[in-house]
Write an enzyme that holds these catalytic residues in place. Structure first.
Site: not given
Ligand code: VG1
Ligand code: CO
Length: 543
Positions: A113-114, A279, A281-282
């Site tokens: 993801s990010h 990916d 989704d954000r």
């Molecule tokens: C982070 C965000 C959460 C999001 C998750 C996945 O998680 O805070 O809100 O759902 O990333 O996003 P965490 O546990 O690091 O706080 V993605 O776009 O990275 O799949």
């Molecule tokens: Co993502």
């Protein structure tokens, strides 16, 4: 082609986090690492025999190799078919859509993801269910349990198959269908939004900049914004997905998408700016000289969704993760619809969406989505914003201002302390957790504490309980802060401090966000001692 049974041993640390398993790529490339995890997934879902899956990802380094391993393992274990995005590419929302559209038994998404990509950065893998949503905790717990007892995996002995060419081939007995990663998703967007109206908007000179950050949304943004909606070429920037995202950190927030912020706050800024993550989704949404906080974005979209064709009948309810601001709750109350507060992570929204209790969901972390898929969806949010702007004939700033006038403003910020030593992070969270019971009624920095707890959630659909989802301290004036540890990081621990203060208006709706939150920030520091314990001057990412 023969089926090999390969002996293996459990590998430490294969516990899925907030969104699948994420690790340093150098860990993922280790012997049997991928194979063990894929076998654990297949075992946890009752095997692959006769099943159809979707496979794709954000194109990061190591994805092509992992795609071949997943295909060979599915083929060895009797899967009927795997639908793969061309070149093993699929955005997370597009994968969710394909799982649903083709009524499959789930899908594998290769992404962190990010998180940045590359041999020295991060890789990730997650499994989504037949409803298109991330595996719920019951399933991820079963996957983790399977990783701890694994002794062998089964894989087909075969060469890599061609994933560049559209069409159907076979791998052993299994069909492999390579599909255009964009087309079905773009068609879905056309059913939800007023494309003729948006085409007219761009034809009228409306200017937009969409920063795909060298990640997966490039092809999607180009097809939808430039080809189908007629936005000028160059509207999408950084539009070619690269294995290392061009060295960028594909996280759409003001810190990592600073190029876009510079343009949107510069002279001659376009009317609308947006970015998405690795990916897809954000989403980050920016107007001319106007930053929209994700929590506000969710509230604005909930209040205005009926302006888009897909939501003309109204929305059933809304859900937000606990750390997300309560701005959307105010909209739900005014509309007389249901509202839900879940733990962090999209997997908790699935049951609510499936049960028809909510239509829109969102998180403070630049995630918004609806019941059209079972993931958050970056481009969807961008298109809904465009549809709202087109219908209202207003700028982003005007829409925000009238929203705050109507509902008041929830000043909001998240302060991240990334890469802390794990014991330091625990040394901040654990003592505060131990004191929660004694805090209500006491005063800190002149602010009286009204409530303090460690958030627990009981799923209203299946009754499952998730505990220890974040410490929340609520003050008598409704302000609050939340502290929790990230479940997506791959290095040390990341501590997140979420800060919120509500102002009803009509005065004080235009304050500087950090200044408006200063009393809450001070109270959080006094109570939690983050700076003192971490030895840091302050957070390294502020959103
Ligand atoms: C982070 C965000 C959460 C999001 C998750 C996945 O998680 O805070 O809100 O759902 O990333 O996003 P965490 O546990 O690091 O706080 V993605 O776009 O990275 O799949
Ligand atoms: Co993502």
């Amino acid at each position: 082609m023969s089926i090999l049974t390969v002996e293996t041993m459990p590998i430490e640390g294969q516990k899925p986090g907030t969104s699948g398993l994420r690790k340093k790529t150098r860990v993922f490339v280790g012997t049997h690492f991928v194979e063990n995890f894929v076998q654990a997934i297949l075992d946890a879902i009752g095997g692959a025999a006769g099943k159809t899956f979707v496979l794709g990802g954000d194109g990061r380094y190591f994805s092509p190799q992992v795609a071949q391993v997943i295909l060979r393992m599915c083929a060895a274990q009797g899967a009927k078919k795997v639908i793969v995005g061309q070149d093993a590419l699929l955005s997370t929302p597009a994968a969710s859509h394909l799982i649903r559209l083709n009524k499959t038994d789930g899908g594998f998404i290769m992404s962190a993801s990010h998180n940045p990509g590359g041999l020295d950065e991060d890789f990730g893998l997650k499994f989504n269910m037949p409803n298109g949503g991330p595996a719920p905790e019951g399933v991820t717990d079963a996957i983790f349990a399977a990783t701890k007892t694994i002794s062998s995996y089964r894989i087909l002995e075969a060469q890599d198959i061609d994933l560049d060419t559209l069409g159907e081939t076979r791998l052993g007995e299994m069909a492999v269908q390579v599909v255009d990663p964009v087309a079905d998703y773009a068609d879905l967007m056309e059913t939800l939004f007023d494309f003729p109206k948006l085409r007219a908007l761009f034809a009228g000179g409306f200017r937009m900049r969409f920063d795909a950050m060298c990640a997966i949304t490039g092809p999607y943004g180009t097809e939808i914004l430039e080809r189908r909606l007629g936005a000028p070429e160059g509207t999408v920037v950084n539009g070619t997905p690269l294995p290392d995202f061009g060295g960028m950190h594909p996280d759409p927030n003001p810190t990592w998408a600073h190029d876009l912020m510079d343009v949107m706050f510069g002279d001659d800024a376009p009317d609308f700016g947006a970015a998405s993550d690795g990916d897809g989704d954000r989403n980050m949404v920016v107007g001319k000289n106007t930053y929209v906080s994700p929590s506000d974005s969710l509230a604005v979209l909930a209040a205005n969704a009926h302006l888009a064709p897909g939501y003309r009948g109204g929305i059933a309810g809304v859900a937000r993760s606990m750390p997300t601001s309560a701005a959307v709750d105010l909209v739900a109350d005014a509309m007389g619809i249901g509202k839900f507060e879940t733990p962090t992570g999209w997997k908790f929204f699935g049951n609510l969406l499936d049960a028809g209790k909510v239509t829109l969901c969102g998180e403070e972390s630049f995630g918004t989505g609806s019941d059209h898929v079972r993931e958050k969806d970056g481009l969807w949010a961008v298109l809904l914003w465009l549809n709202v702007l087109a219908e209202r004939g207003e700028t982003v700033a005007e829409v925000l201002e009238s929203h705050w006038k109507a509902f008041g403003r929830n000043y909001y910020s998240r302060h991240d302390y990334e890469g802390l030593p794990v014991d330091v992070a625990d040394g901040i969270v654990d003592p505060l957790r131990a004191r929660l019971g004694e805090l209500p009624g006491t005063t800190v920095e002149g602010m009286e504490i009204a409530a303090a707890d460690d958030f627990a959630y009981t799923d209203p659909v299946d009754g499952s309980v998730s505990q220890m989802q974040g410490l929340r301290i609520v003050f008598a004036d409704g302000s609050r802060f939340v502290i929790r540890l990230s479940g997506t990081g791959t290095e040390g621990a990341t501590l997140r401090l979420y800060l919120e203060r509500y102002v009803a208006g009509p005065e004080d709706l235009g304050l500087d966000v950090q200044a408006a939150l200063a009393p809450v920030i001070a109270a959080a520091e006094t109570l939690a001692g983050i700076k003192a314990a971490s030895g840091r001057d302050g957070p390294n990412v502020v959103t």
